[in-house]
Each structure stands twice: as C-alpha cells, then as structure tokens.
Write an enzyme that holds these catalytic residues in place. Structure first.
Site, mmCIF file in Angstrom:
data_model
loop_
_atom_site.group_PDB
_atom_site.id
_atom_site.type_symbol
_atom_site.label_atom_id
_atom_site.label_comp_id
_atom_site.label_asym_id
_atom_site.label_seq_id
_atom_site.Cartn_x
_atom_site.Cartn_y
_atom_site.Cartn_z
ATOM 1 N N CYS A 28 40.939 16.590 -91.521
ATOM 2 C CA CYS A 28 41.883 16.243 -92.585
ATOM 3 C C CYS A 28 42.919 17.339 -92.749
ATOM 4 O O CYS A 28 42.917 18.339 -92.045
ATOM 5 C CB CYS A 28 41.153 16.078 -93.924
ATOM 6 S SG CYS A 28 39.737 14.992 -93.896
ATOM 7 N N LEU A 48 41.545 12.097 -91.307
ATOM 8 C CA LEU A 48 41.400 11.525 -89.969
ATOM 9 C C LEU A 48 39.918 11.218 -89.815
ATOM 10 O O LEU A 48 39.093 12.123 -89.736
ATOM 11 C CB LEU A 48 41.868 12.516 -88.900
ATOM 12 C CG LEU A 48 41.773 12.057 -87.442
ATOM 13 C CD1 LEU A 48 42.733 10.904 -87.183
ATOM 14 C CD2 LEU A 48 42.081 13.209 -86.497
ATOM 15 N N ASP A 75 29.509 15.099 -93.459
ATOM 16 C CA ASP A 75 29.277 16.541 -93.496
ATOM 17 C C ASP A 75 29.885 17.165 -94.741
ATOM 18 O O ASP A 75 29.413 18.204 -95.227
ATOM 19 C CB ASP A 75 29.791 17.229 -92.223
ATOM 20 C CG ASP A 75 31.249 16.931 -91.920
ATOM 21 O OD1 ASP A 75 31.863 16.098 -92.607
ATOM 22 O OD2 ASP A 75 31.778 17.532 -90.960
#
Length: 628
Positions: A2, A52, A101
């Site tokens: 990101c 992303l 994550d």
C-alpha cells in the site's frame, strides 16, 4: 502492499478538513495501491491508505481496528512470518477477524507493545494510533525497503509513503544544503535527509513515537545495531550448507501470495539463484522477466536465457532502446520527488512495467551484493590498503594527475579506463577511501568548484560517521555496514520501490532477511571474498545447480548509456540547463565550472557521464518544482 498517509492537526479550524487533505494525499500515491482506499479520522488525527491487494483479498481492507477500537493501524508492506506469529497469538487466546498480516501487526502491538516490532520479518512502514496512550507510533523495516517521510511545523505533523503526498499539503520548502551536497556526491539522498529543509525520512530499523499531549516526538531503534563477533570456529562447508538453507527458507517465505508472482532475472548471480530456488519450490513453471538493450555492450540477455532454460520458466524478454527509455524519462525521474540520479532506475522501471502485465508480485536479487560482499568497490578497498602502504601520498597525486592527463576516458563505456580513474580518485590516506568510492557523482575535490560558497559543506558524511556502529572504515565488514545505512536504503531500495510501485507491481527481495544478514556478518570475511573472488560463499552454496563456471561469469550491472544520450537526444535540454540567466537565478552552481564540464563532455574531450547526469537530473527536478 500500500501507500500510507497521516496528519496530526494543531489548527482546530482545519480539523474538519482532515479527510479532504487525506484524500488529496491518497490521490498523489494511488499508483502504490490502486485496488482500494481507506480512512480513519478522529478529531485532530487522520490516517489513510491506498491498497494493492496481495494477501487476504476479501477481508484485508484497512484501516484495521482492535476489538475495543482503542487501536487503529494503516500498513504498507508484507510481513513474511505473519502466519507463525498469528498462530502464536491464537494459542495465547487472541481473536482475529481477518487473515491479513496487518491485523497480526496490530494484535502483536496490543499484546507486547513496541517490543513486538522486533518480531517482524518483512518490509514495512506503518502507523498505529494508540488511543489509550494518546500516541501515534510510526515504524520502518530493518533495511528500509518501504519508505516513510515526515515533517512538522507549527500547524501540523504529517507523514507519508512518498514525498509527493507531503508536497500536496505543504508546497513551500527551501532546498536543504545537506540534502543537496549528499545528492551531488552520492547521486541520491540517504535517510534521514531529503532535498528539503525540515522534511525527513524515517531511518530504517526505527520507530517514531509522537506524543499527542506534549506535541513532540522521539525516534528509537527497533533492533540494536550491534556487530556480532566473528565465528572463527565454523568451517566453510558448514557455512555453505547454512547459507543454502537460509536462502531457501527466505525465498519460500517471500513467495506467499494470493496472486500470481514471478522473478526479475538478469542472469547475474543473485537473480539466478532466487529464480532457481523459487522454481524448485513450485510445482508449476514460474514466470521470469528480463530486460536487454539494443546497445550490445550493455546487453546481457544471453545469461538470463541460459537460466530460464535451466529452470524451465515461462520467460519474457524485453529489448529496449534509447527511444523506449526517453519516452518515459520525465515520468521516471520526477516520480522520485527529489533528485535521484541512479540511471539504472530507467531500465528497472521498464522491466517492472512489462512484468506487471503478467504478474502482481516479483522476487528480485536485490541485497545479494551487500549481504554476501559482491561489489567491485569492496575489492578495490583491499587494493587501497595495499596501495597506500606502498606508494607515498605525494607520489600518488603525481601519478594520478599524470595518468588522468594522458588517459582520458572519452566515452560512456564504463570499461577498464573508467574503473582505474574511479579507483585513483578514491584513493585516500586518511581513512576516507570508502566514502570516496561510494561518491558516484562529484568527487570531494570538485564540490567547492561546483557549488557557490553558501551551499558548500565541509564533511557531508559527518553525521553518518558519528552514528554508524564502526570506527574504522578499512574492512569488508565496515564497507557492507556503510552500504546498509547509505546506498542500500538511499539508492537501491528507493530505485526498486519507486519504479515498481509506479507500475503497481510489488517486489520482494529474499536476500534482505535480517537472519541472513546477521549470519553473514558473523562469518570470517574470507568466506565472502576469497582473494578477488566476490560472493564466494554464496556462489559455492549453489554452484552445483548451475552449469560449470556459470556463476563465475562477470556481470556489468544494470546500466544504461546516458552519457551517449546527453551528447545526442538530450543535448539541447542539457544546454538549456547551463543557460547563464538560469544559473544566476538559481544561485547554486559556479557557472564557469559547470559549463566547462558540460562542454568537455559534449565535445568528447573527456567523459563526465556521472557528474553531468547528476546535474541534469537536479535541473530537471528543480525546474519542475521551482519554475512552474
């Protein structure tokens, strides 16, 4: 993967505009995460991200909160050991809402606080708002793979993944003398500096803690920068087996994704080993990608074809010429937001752009040279020690001056003559050799001739010398550590991150693994460099999988002939940059010196590719930011 942004506003009348500001900041870095965006706004605080999607495509939307919403996080990067950490937390009774994550990072912080950052194996830049402590914590990974910028003034504290987000809010910044000198010496600006006064990069392996009550911050290291003792009791075969094991483990951890992935394959030692290991771990053929050049002296696609055939990959090869790169030149150079003159950024962008048409994630060989001692400059360091012990200082300067008068490098071929001149300029009798050899732009003696007095700085590397955990700069270990702090963070990783993210491609570097770094740092230096055989241990660890002698073949690097371009297609633009009126208005450069340098290069009297490209890139950046 990101991009993240954040703001703390000290102006109550502007608090209602925080989301509008964040939207503007997000828009500037949408290429980092075109799949979705998210926002958190609470009174004077705002955090946002553009995503992303790579892992947990369905439920990994950010920001992510804890159960009581006393903690919130926006995150950029990948945590490669997140599944192991998640399993540990589940056994401790921690509940999760997602498979991402990012939530693991948040729950680790909730349970263990800032100490939890040491548990993370990955590349990351994230910010956490801790409502109970009334603090913002911003952290950056060990090597600095993911970027993080910040600035503070009377009205706000702002942070972002890229400078362009900060500049969209605070447009007026003066040029930093320190940043300028670093750029002109190195061709890039390492953390904590930028080209702007009062705008900084958070250093790798660090976290920033902003106290909202006191309106100030402090920065601390995540891991202590301690050099391990050399393991002189280990034998070479044990080290060889351990390295193979660690590399395989790292490649496996960095290939976890819910989307297709491949590798950059240049045919060099590092990318070949990464590609081979990944291919051996996958049931289906992997994708490999390489870029070649129409100018044969820069093209090495033959090596990548050999590896692709060996591992049975689905190989894509892209041959590019001057026009391909020049068409994207402005976009690539200006995307860095500050002067950045590593010309290999141009082909790196092209291979990333082409690769993104096939996959969303690519593994690279980045970091192999730093971790295993692979650069020519490391070997030249040995030569410097022997040379200065034999040749008196006065004799050296006489030899150097006479050699450079007789043997002038007139072409951008970066061959033997270029390397000898580079080594002669770097030779130093006062322990400054390595600082000279990494100065790929203007060497130390030229800086006072290049810059007007108000922009000159005596020892531009002084702050690094004070903070890097070594006192003598005369060993392979010292060279590698300097590179980790400067060229790896400031050049190599910046180049790959900005060019790949400009195409919305995520890149991962298996050699950039702290466990692997710590292990090689503990080994005898002769394991890494045997005589003039660089990366000796790494090559020996994997030579059985390649044709005999393949890993010993020399490689030229990912260069492009920008020196030729400056004499041809870029010539008119370059000449406009030494216009007397422009130089006088800038008040930065000595007009006589820079004009002489440019004219010598254009007429072929002497090649000044690195210096002129450095100047060219600076002027392009300057005109975009100060003359438009």
């Amino acid at each position: 993967m990101c991009g993240i942004n954040g703001i703390i506003s000290n102006n109550p009348s502007k608090n209602k505009d925080i989301k509008t500001i964040l939207k503007k900041m997000n828009k500037r870095i949408v290429h980092r995460g075109p799949d979705e965006e998210g926002y958190f706004v609470s009174e004077q605080i705002g955090m946002s991200m553009t995503r992303l999607s790579i892992i947990d495509l369905q439920t990994g939307t950010q920001p992510i909160y804890n159960e009581g919403k006393s903690l919130v996080i926006v995150f950029n990067g990948e945590i490669y050991n997140y599944q192991k950490l998640r399993n540990h937390l589940v056994k401790e009774g921690v509940n999760f809402k997602t498979q991402s994550d990012t939530e693991v990072v948040l729950k680790l912080y909730e349970k263990y606080g800032k100490d939890s950052f040491r548990l993370l194996d990955g590349m990351f830049a994230f910010s956490i708002y801790d409502k109970k402590l009334n603090k913002i914590i911003i952290a950056r990974d060990f090597f600095g793979e993911k970027p993080l910028y910040y600035t503070q003034n009377n009205y706000s504290f702002i942070w972002a993944s890229e400078l362009k987000s900060i500049l969209s809010v605070n447009k007026s910044h003066t040029i930093s003398k320190k940043g300028l000198n670093l750029f002109l010496r190195l061709t890039y600006i390492p953390a904590p500096y930028t080209i702007y006064e009062n705008v900084y990069k958070l250093e790798a392996n660090s976290f920033l803690e902003f106290d909202l009550n006191k309106q100030n911050f402090q920065i601390e290291k995540i891991h202590l920068d301690k050099i391990p003792d050399k393991n002189t009791g280990i034998n070479f075969n044990e080290a060889k087996n351990k390295v193979e094991q660690l590399v395989r483990k790292s490649v496996e951890s960095r290939s976890i994704a819910d989307v297709p992935l491949g590798t950059f394959l240049s045919g060099g030692v590092d990318s070949s080993i990464v590609s081979l290991v990944l291919a051996q771990q996958k049931e289906q053929p992997i994708h490999t990608f390489s870029v070649g050049f129409k100018k044969k002296s820069f093209d090495e696609t033959g090596k990548s074809r050999i590896v692709a055939q060996l591992i049975g990959s689905k190989h894509q090869e892209f041959i590019i010429g001057e026009n391909d790169l020049k068409e994207n030149l402005d976009k690539i150079i200006t995307n860095f937001d500050e002067p950045f003159a590593d010309s290999s950024a141009l082909p790196t962008y092209m291979v990333a752009y082409k690769t993104r048409q096939f996959v969303k994630v690519a593994l690279t060989g980045d970091g192999g040279d730093e971790v295993f001692g692979g650069y020519n400059k490391y070997y030249i360091g040995k030569i410097n020690q022997k040379y200065t012990g034999i040749i008196p200082e006065k004799l050296h300067y006489s030899l150097k001056n006479n050699f450079q008068k007789i043997f002038k490098d007139k072409d951008d071929n970066r061959g033997l003559l270029f390397k000898i001149n580079k080594a002669l300029n770097a030779i130093d009798y006062n322990d400054d050799f390595y600082w000279n050899i990494i100065s790929l732009g203007f060497h130390k003696q030229a800086m006072n001739q290049l810059l007007l007095p108000e922009y000159q700085e005596n020892d531009v590397f002084s702050s690094y010398k004070e903070n890097i955990p070594i006192k003598k700069y005369d060993s392979l270990t010292a060279y590698r550590i300097i590179d980790r702090f400067l060229s790896l963070e400031g050049d190599m990783l910046v180049k790959v991150d900005r060019t790949s993210m400009l195409t919305s491609l995520e890149t991962r570097a298996p050699f950039l693994n702290k466990e692997l770094w710590d292990y090689t740092l503990s080994l005898p230096e002769a394991f890494l460099m045997k005589g003039n055989n660089k990366k000796y241990l790494l090559k020996k660890s994997f030579e059985q999988y390649f044709p005999k002698g393949f890993l010993e073949k020399s490689k030229k690097g990912f260069g492009v002939p920008v020196g030729d371009w400056l004499r041809s297609g870029l010539k008119n633009e370059l000449l406009s940059y030494i216009d007397s009126k422009l130089l006088a208005k800038q008040g930065i450069f000595n007009p006589d010196f820079i004009k002489k340098l440019v004219n010598e290069h254009l007429t072929g009297k002497q090649d000044h590719t690195f210096e002129i490209w450095c100047f060219y890139v600076f002027q392009k950046w300057y005109l975009k930011n100060y003359e438009q």
